[in-house]
Design a protein around this motif. Structure first.
Motif, short mmCIF file in Angstrom:
data_model
loop_
_atom_site.label_atom_id
_atom_site.label_comp_id
_atom_site.label_asym_id
_atom_site.label_seq_id
_atom_site.Cartn_x
_atom_site.Cartn_y
_atom_site.Cartn_z
N UNK A 156 0.83 -1.20 0.00
CA UNK A 156 0.00 0.00 0.00
C UNK A 156 0.87 1.26 0.00
N UNK A 157 0.31 2.41 -0.40
CA UNK A 157 -1.04 2.58 -0.93
C UNK A 157 -1.12 2.18 -2.39
N UNK A 158 -2.31 1.80 -2.82
CA UNK A 158 -2.53 1.41 -4.21
C UNK A 158 -2.62 2.64 -5.10
N UNK A 159 -3.33 3.66 -4.61
CA UNK A 159 -3.53 4.88 -5.39
C UNK A 159 -2.52 5.95 -4.99
N UNK A 160 -2.04 6.66 -5.97
CA UNK A 160 -1.19 7.83 -5.76
C UNK A 160 -2.07 9.06 -5.84
N UNK A 161 -2.08 9.85 -4.80
CA UNK A 161 -2.87 11.08 -4.76
C UNK A 161 -1.92 12.26 -4.67
N UNK A 162 -2.18 13.28 -5.47
CA UNK A 162 -1.29 14.43 -5.50
C UNK A 162 -2.06 15.67 -5.92
N UNK A 163 -1.69 16.81 -5.38
CA UNK A 163 -2.28 18.07 -5.82
C UNK A 163 -1.79 18.39 -7.22
N UNK A 164 -2.69 18.77 -8.09
CA UNK A 164 -2.36 19.23 -9.43
C UNK A 164 -3.11 20.53 -9.70
N UNK A 165 -2.68 21.24 -10.73
CA UNK A 165 -3.28 22.52 -11.07
C UNK A 165 -4.41 22.31 -12.08
N UNK A 166 -5.59 22.82 -11.72
CA UNK A 166 -6.74 22.74 -12.60
C UNK A 166 -7.02 24.06 -13.28
N UNK A 167 -8.20 24.18 -13.85
CA UNK A 167 -8.57 25.39 -14.60
C UNK A 167 -8.54 26.61 -13.70
N UNK A 168 -7.94 27.68 -14.20
CA UNK A 168 -7.85 28.92 -13.45
C UNK A 168 -6.82 28.90 -12.34
N UNK A 169 -5.96 27.87 -12.34
CA UNK A 169 -4.92 27.78 -11.31
C UNK A 169 -5.39 27.16 -10.01
N UNK A 170 -6.64 26.67 -9.97
CA UNK A 170 -7.15 26.03 -8.76
C UNK A 170 -6.59 24.61 -8.63
N UNK A 171 -6.25 24.22 -7.40
CA UNK A 171 -5.71 22.89 -7.18
C UNK A 171 -6.82 21.86 -7.00
N UNK A 172 -6.54 20.64 -7.41
CA UNK A 172 -7.45 19.52 -7.19
C UNK A 172 -6.62 18.28 -6.88
N UNK A 173 -7.26 17.25 -6.36
CA UNK A 173 -6.56 16.00 -6.05
C UNK A 173 -6.62 15.07 -7.25
#
Length: 229
Positions: A56-73
């Motif tokens: 574990x962990x199976x999934x890798x989670x990371x902050x990335x940049x979305x539209x307008x510079x907003x972060x998402x997981x």
């Protein structure tokens, strides 16, 4: 100005989020929902393989940049050793990548959990590659416009990802090379797609991606010829 290893850290100011056409959002949902249902057994199998072979962990989670510079997981199957440190870009022969992870990357299977990001609206089917916040802030200001747009599961840069990764191998400063050489190439490709991001072109890129992944087991990758330029 704050610097990281001598590289100026720019404020991330891409401008307001670009509007995604309603037809493209409908297409995202119409494609993502059936694929998630259809691929559920494969996703479960891949999760089991990652868990058994690398723990574990199976999934890798990371902050990335979305539209307008907003972060998402951002989600993907973990392909690197747990707790490994190093550059924020990954070369083709990066020793941090596990044996299982290398196969998942070669076949593009590590990216399948991002269908959930597409369904949530964090990402779209075709668009710029989602970037990590630190590298995004270090983009040259003239290229930060790309963060106005919703990132994509696939796109012109993703179809050249293997060639780009190969170029990073052996670089004494892979992040510097990425920011100075690859980012301008990537944003030029993104600009070309975004200038005609119709539903039809989205479908074309999805089809090209399917062909790209189909050819991967046999090493036939036309997008990688010519060094990915």
């Amino acid at each position: 100005m704050e610097t990281i290893e001598g590289v100026p850290r720019q404020a991330l100011s891409p401008g307001p989020a670009a509007r995604l056409a309603p037809g493209r959002r409908v297409l995202d949902v119409v494609v993502a929902v059936p694929l998630l249902l259809l691929l559920a057994p494969l996703l479960a199998l891949l999760a089991l393989v990652v868990r058994v072979t690398t723990g574990p962990p199976v999934l890798f989670r990371q902050a990335r940049i979305g539209a307008g510079g907003e972060e998402f997981t951002f989600y993907k199957f973990r392909s690197m050793r747990n707790g490994s440190e190093g550059p924020q870009v990954t070369g083709d022969a990066d020793p941090r990548v596990t044996g299982t992870g290398r196969q998942l990357r070669r076949l593009g299977l590590d990216e399948l959990p991002q269908l959930w990001n597409v369904l949530r609206g964090d990402m779209t089917l075709v668009g710029p590659r989602p970037e990590v916040p630190d590298l995004a802030r270090r983009y040259p200001p003239e290229h930060q416009w790309v963060f106005r747009h919703r990132p994509g599961l696939t796109g012109p840069c993703q179809l050249r990802s293997r060639a780009y990764a190969a170029q990073l191998d052996g670089c004494p400063d892979p992040e510097g090379y990425y920011l100075k050489v690859l980012v301008p190439r990537r944003t030029a490709l993104d600009a070309e797609f975004l200038s005609r991001a119709t539903a039809w072109n989205v479908v074309r890129y999805v089809a090209r991606t399917a062909l790209y992944l189909f050819r991967a087991p046999w090493g036939r990758d036309p997008e990688c010829r010519g060094g990915g330029s």
